[in-house]
Write an enzyme that holds these catalytic residues in place. Structure first.
Site, short mmCIF file in Angstrom:
data_model
loop_
_atom_site.label_atom_id
_atom_site.label_comp_id
_atom_site.label_asym_id
_atom_site.label_seq_id
_atom_site.Cartn_x
_atom_site.Cartn_y
_atom_site.Cartn_z
N GLY A 58 0.79 -1.16 0.04
CA GLY A 58 0.06 0.04 -0.08
C GLY A 58 0.90 1.21 -0.02
N SER A 60 3.42 3.25 2.48
CA SER A 60 3.94 2.80 3.94
C SER A 60 3.85 4.19 4.96
CB SER A 60 5.57 2.67 3.69
OG SER A 60 6.15 3.86 3.01
N CYS A 90 6.21 -5.52 0.53
CA CYS A 90 6.38 -4.30 -0.10
C CYS A 90 6.26 -3.02 0.83
CB CYS A 90 5.36 -4.28 -1.31
SG CYS A 90 5.90 -2.89 -2.49
N ARG A 117 13.20 2.83 -0.42
CA ARG A 117 11.93 2.88 -0.82
C ARG A 117 12.11 3.22 -2.35
NH1 ARG A 117 8.11 7.01 1.78
NH2 ARG A 117 6.50 6.11 0.65
N ILE A 146 5.95 -3.66 -7.37
CA ILE A 146 5.37 -2.45 -7.88
C ILE A 146 5.64 -1.20 -7.08
CG2 ILE A 146 2.85 -1.05 -7.94
CD1 ILE A 146 1.78 -4.30 -7.94
N ARG A 147 6.39 -0.21 -7.59
CA ARG A 147 7.05 0.87 -6.82
C ARG A 147 7.77 0.14 -5.51
NH1 ARG A 147 2.38 2.85 -7.00
NH2 ARG A 147 1.95 3.17 -4.90
N HIS A 183 4.92 -9.04 -4.32
CA HIS A 183 3.28 -9.15 -3.86
C HIS A 183 2.87 -10.58 -4.41
CE1 HIS A 183 2.17 -4.90 -3.05
NE2 HIS A 183 3.24 -4.42 -3.91
N GLU A 185 0.50 -11.98 -3.29
CA GLU A 185 -1.06 -11.89 -3.16
C GLU A 185 -1.46 -11.57 -4.51
OE1 GLU A 185 1.11 -9.88 -2.02
OE2 GLU A 185 0.25 -7.67 -2.09
N1 GLN Z 1 6.41 2.43 -2.58
C1 GLN Z 1 5.37 2.32 -1.72
C2 GLN Z 1 5.67 2.97 -0.31
O1 GLN Z 1 6.79 3.55 -0.31
C3 GLN Z 1 5.33 0.76 -1.62
C4 GLN Z 1 4.45 0.26 -2.82
C5 GLN Z 1 3.76 -0.99 -2.47
O2 GLN Z 1 3.42 -1.60 -1.48
N2 GLN Z 1 3.23 -1.55 -3.63
O3 GLN Z 1 5.03 2.83 0.49
#
Ligand code: GLN
Length: 221
Positions: A58, A60, A90, A117, A146-147, A183, A185
């Site tokens: 999500g 952070s 993540c 991050r 994802i990021r 991820h 999930e």
């Molecule tokens: N880049 C997000 C963060 O720094 C984490 C991305 C993710 O949970 N998919 O919170």
């Protein structure tokens, strides 16, 4: 001495997924696929009713803010210190780290790792890779990033269980605490969730048999 036959026989371990923000529903779905009815954790008291907690992906900074606002931090630390299993995926990995290369959020220091991050930058901020994970048999897992963050350093006793081809660590484990940059999930591969359920099962067995560790130590003396 209590024989192993007299020990409580556990049913399914109780798993909670932190449901303050992020993709908690997907984790609950994956656990359902392997026969675990997981609960959404929104109140600190629920930490005492579970054997393992997943902190999902999500954002952070938002997750840390909400954990502080709802006064989770001290109890979460005490549950992890007393053996509850924990898995951060993540954003969840960022939340539980010791320190970040970034100026915010302030992580909770539940696992002795440094994390960076958004390591992969904007142009490739989402990608998939095949990775082998220590403790998971069979073919490589398809991992969705994802990021995503990466683990930049690990403290004593933290084991790197998955790395990218360039050697960058993306999953680590110490005792019953697990962290992954990616991820699981968001795939149909439940093997990493099964690995976590086993960690929660160990926690459950300890809770049901508080003398177990002492007995095992005396048995090996
Ligand atoms: N880049 C997000 C963060 O720094 C984490 C991305 C993710 O949970 N998919 O919170």
């Amino acid at each position: 001495m209590v024989s192993s036959l007299n020990r409580n026989t556990p049913s399914q371990p109780r798993i909670g997924v932190l449901a303050l923000q992020g993709d908690f529903a997907e984790h609950i779905h994956m656990l359902g696929e392997i026969g675990i009815h997981a609960v959404e954790v929104r109140k600190v008291e629920q930490l005492f009713e579970i054997d393992g907690l997943i902190i999902p992906g999500g954002e952070s900074t938002t997750i840390v803010k909400l954990l502080m606002r709802f006064e989770f931090v001290d109890q979460l630390r005490s549950r992890v210190e007393s053996g509850m299993a924990l898995w951060g995926t993540c954003a969840g990995m960022i939340v539980i780290a010791r320190e970040l290369a970034d100026s915010y959020p302030t992580p909770l220091n539940l696992l002795d790792i440094g994390v960076s991050r958004n390591y992969f930058g904007r142009q490739v901020d989402s990608f998939e890779a095949e990775i082998d994970i220590e403790g998971i048999d069979g073919e490589a897992m398809r991992a969705v990033f994802i990021r995503a963050p990466v683990v930049s350093d690990v403290g004593d006793g933290v084991v790197k269980i998955a790395s990218l081809d360039d050697g960058q660590a993306v999953a680590v484990k110490k005792g019953r605490v697990l962290a992954s940059s990616f991820h699981p999930e968001l795939t149909t591969d439940t093997r990493m969730h099964s690995l976590f359920v086993e960690l929660a099962r160990e926690a459950q067995i300890d809770t049901l048999n508080p003398t177990r560790n002492a007995e095992e130590i005396s048995n090996t003396a």
